[in-house]
Design a protein around this motif. Structure first.
Motif, PDB file in Angstrom:
ATOM      1  N   LEU A   1       0.836  -1.193   0.000  1.00 17.26           N
ATOM      2  CA  LEU A   1       0.000   0.000   0.000  1.00 17.26           C
ATOM      3  C   LEU A   1       0.878   1.253   0.000  1.00 17.26           C
ATOM      4  O   LEU A   1       0.614   2.193  -0.761  1.00 17.26           O
ATOM      5  CB  LEU A   1      -0.932   0.009   1.216  1.00 17.26           C
ATOM      6  CG  LEU A   1      -1.829   1.228   1.363  1.00 17.26           C
ATOM      7  CD1 LEU A   1      -2.746   1.397   0.160  1.00 17.26           C
ATOM      8  CD2 LEU A   1      -2.633   1.129   2.654  1.00 17.26           C
ATOM      9  N   GLN A   2       1.936   1.255   0.789  1.00 23.31           N
ATOM     10  CA  GLN A   2       2.845   2.393   0.814  1.00 23.31           C
ATOM     11  C   GLN A   2       3.535   2.574  -0.536  1.00 23.31           C
ATOM     12  O   GLN A   2       3.672   3.694  -1.028  1.00 23.31           O
ATOM     13  CB  GLN A   2       3.895   2.227   1.918  1.00 23.31           C
ATOM     14  CG  GLN A   2       4.764   3.460   2.101  1.00 23.31           C
ATOM     15  CD  GLN A   2       3.960   4.668   2.547  1.00 23.31           C
ATOM     16  OE1 GLN A   2       3.258   4.613   3.544  1.00 23.31           O
ATOM     17  NE2 GLN A   2       4.047   5.758   1.800  1.00 23.31           N
TER      18      GLN A   2
ATOM     19  N   GLN B   1       1.061   4.186  -2.886  1.00 25.21           N
ATOM     20  CA  GLN B   1       0.914   5.615  -2.599  1.00 25.21           C
ATOM     21  C   GLN B   1       2.138   6.396  -3.064  1.00 25.21           C
ATOM     22  O   GLN B   1       2.014   7.482  -3.639  1.00 25.21           O
ATOM     23  CB  GLN B   1       0.659   5.822  -1.115  1.00 25.21           C
ATOM     24  CG  GLN B   1      -0.682   5.267  -0.673  1.00 25.21           C
ATOM     25  CD  GLN B   1      -0.836   5.178   0.834  1.00 25.21           C
ATOM     26  OE1 GLN B   1       0.129   5.214   1.596  1.00 25.21           O
ATOM     27  NE2 GLN B   1      -2.075   5.049   1.283  1.00 25.21           N
ATOM     28  N   ASP B   2       3.318   5.839  -2.836  1.00 27.31           N
ATOM     29  CA  ASP B   2       4.562   6.532  -3.193  1.00 27.31           C
ATOM     30  C   ASP B   2       4.732   6.668  -4.707  1.00 27.31           C
ATOM     31  O   ASP B   2       5.104   7.729  -5.198  1.00 27.31           O
ATOM     32  CB  ASP B   2       5.772   5.810  -2.595  1.00 27.31           C
ATOM     33  CG  ASP B   2       5.838   5.934  -1.085  1.00 27.31           C
ATOM     34  OD1 ASP B   2       5.102   6.743  -0.493  1.00 27.31           O
ATOM     35  OD2 ASP B   2       6.648   5.184  -0.482  1.00 27.31           O
TER      36      ASP B   2
ATOM     37  N   GLN C   1       2.409   6.610  -7.021  1.00 27.29           N
ATOM     38  CA  GLN C   1       1.397   7.515  -7.564  1.00 27.29           C
ATOM     39  C   GLN C   1       1.747   8.976  -7.265  1.00 27.29           C
ATOM     40  O   GLN C   1       1.571   9.845  -8.120  1.00 27.29           O
ATOM     41  CB  GLN C   1       0.021   7.168  -6.998  1.00 27.29           C
ATOM     42  CG  GLN C   1      -0.494   5.837  -7.508  1.00 27.29           C
ATOM     43  CD  GLN C   1      -1.771   5.413  -6.816  1.00 27.29           C
ATOM     44  OE1 GLN C   1      -2.778   5.285  -7.476  1.00 27.29           O
ATOM     45  NE2 GLN C   1      -1.736   5.226  -5.510  1.00 27.29           N
ATOM     46  N   ALA C   2       2.250   9.245  -6.074  1.00 24.46           N
ATOM     47  CA  ALA C   2       2.659  10.609  -5.716  1.00 24.46           C
ATOM     48  C   ALA C   2       3.798  11.078  -6.620  1.00 24.46           C
ATOM     49  O   ALA C   2       3.795  12.225  -7.095  1.00 24.46           O
ATOM     50  CB  ALA C   2       3.067  10.672  -4.245  1.00 24.46           C
TER      51      ALA C   2
ATOM     52  N   CYS D   1      -6.967   1.395  -3.504  1.00 28.42           N
ATOM     53  CA  CYS D   1      -6.278   2.616  -3.942  1.00 28.42           C
ATOM     54  C   CYS D   1      -7.088   3.423  -4.950  1.00 28.42           C
ATOM     55  O   CYS D   1      -6.604   4.421  -5.468  1.00 28.42           O
ATOM     56  CB  CYS D   1      -4.921   2.249  -4.535  1.00 28.42           C
ATOM     57  SG  CYS D   1      -3.750   1.611  -3.314  1.00 28.42           S
TER      58      CYS D   1
END
Length: 137
Positions: A71-72, A75-76, A78-79, A107
């Motif tokens: 999950l991290q 998120q990373d 995509q950012a 997500c």
């Protein structure tokens, strides 16, 4: 993280299909549009071209799964893709990979297509790919 580190984690995580080699990772990373985030525990490899990002692969070493690392990584990457100008993200996932599908839905990804027989398993079984997309606003 070296191409060999990526290949080692990928091989440990991808046991139902052929994992990518260090040479394949090196070739992908030589492309100016390809980026990687993470470490040997969990990483995501993706491309950003114009305003579109594509997740090429994501892997978490089995000894580090169920700790929120995937999950991290999602998120990373995509950012980072947003910082690089992407407004839409795409990925494909094997139709029988239920944990990954659940992660992607969590997500915000939704199914937008299907590729029949895209993945080949070691037993020669062909598995469809589900294509998923998510707006990066």
């Amino acid at each position: 993280m070296t191409p060999q580190d990526l290949a080692n984690t990928h091989a440990a995580a991808f046991t139902q299909s052929r994992p990518w080699t260090a040479t394949e990772f090196a070739d992908l990373l030589a492309n100016r549009f390809t980026h990687v985030i993470g470490n040997a525990k969990s990483f995501a490899l993706f491309q950003v071209i114009a305003d579109e990002a594509e997740l090429l692969t994501i892997a978490t070493h089995p000894s580090h799964q169920r700790q929120g690392l995937a999950l991290q990584s999602m998120q990373d990457w995509q950012a980072m893709a947003k910082k690089l100008g992407a407004t839409r993200a795409l990925l494909d996932v094997a139709a029988d990979n239920h944990p990954a599908i659940a992660l992607y839905k969590r997500c915000g990804y939704a199914t937008c297509g299907r590729r029949k027989g895209y993945y080949l398993r070691e037993n020669a079984e062909k598995i469809d790919a589900i294509v998923m997309a998510h707006d990066l606003f």
